[in-house]
Design an enzyme around this catalytic site. Sequence first.
Site, PDB file in Angstrom:
ATOM      1  N   TYR A   1      -5.749 -28.252   9.922  1.00 31.27           N
ATOM      2  CA  TYR A   1      -5.666 -26.940  10.558  1.00 31.27           C
ATOM      3  C   TYR A   1      -6.900 -26.662  11.411  1.00 31.27           C
ATOM      4  CZ  TYR A   1      -1.868 -26.163   7.234  1.00 31.27           C
ATOM      5  OH  TYR A   1      -0.717 -26.267   6.512  1.00 31.27           O
TER       6      TYR A   1
ATOM      7  N   LYS B   1     -13.896  -8.092  23.606  1.00 30.77           N
ATOM      8  CA  LYS B   1     -13.811  -9.354  24.352  1.00 30.77           C
ATOM      9  C   LYS B   1     -15.084  -9.607  25.157  1.00 30.77           C
ATOM     10  CE  LYS B   1      -8.898 -10.050  25.027  1.00 30.77           C
ATOM     11  NZ  LYS B   1      -7.899 -10.277  26.069  1.00 30.77           N
TER      12      LYS B   1
ATOM     13  N   GLU C   1     -17.812 -20.335  21.157  1.00 34.99           N
ATOM     14  CA  GLU C   1     -16.641 -20.347  22.046  1.00 34.99           C
ATOM     15  C   GLU C   1     -15.350 -20.345  21.231  1.00 34.99           C
ATOM     16  OE1 GLU C   1     -14.708 -19.770  25.287  1.00 34.99           O
ATOM     17  OE2 GLU C   1     -16.831 -20.200  25.580  1.00 34.99           O
TER      18      GLU C   1
END
Length: 169
Positions: free
Chosen positions: A57, A136, A110
């Site tokens: 995952y 954001k 990131e």
Amino acid sequence: MKADFKMSQSSPSPLFSSAATLTQSHLPQYSGEESVSEIRKNTAWHIAPNLFSSFKYAWAGVCYAFMTQRNFRIHTAMTAIALSIGLVLHINTLGMAIVALTCALVMVLELLNTALESVVDLTVGQSYHELAKIAKDCAAGAVMISALAALLVAGFIIAPPLVAIVFPF
């Protein structure tokens, strides 16, 4: 100011379109009269059954970021370049470790930025909300600051031997 966070139950989001196409045969079998959407909801919160699944995952997340995020690909390329130059210049172990850690920090941030943007998009949908923009922008700012710091660190460690080779005195 309150945001309207309604999500349509009838139309799946484009981000999760593959999840909407799941059929009963794709999901684990459960006893009872649970619907497909109920089974999806119940299985979405299960812990990975083993360590291999956890790594699978995690790798899927890295692959997703690499395939969909231009900046993640740029950071990956810059990391490869910085480490390659460091190896060619025979930078000492401590210097290489510092460069590698600062580059890894940029890539980790990131990935977190990508995750945060996905959650914000899922929550807000296609509507504009000032708090979503702030979240954001702040996450992107964190990536930018870490990238600048990594550039400075790599510059301090790699630049002196590189300048000595390019401009011998």
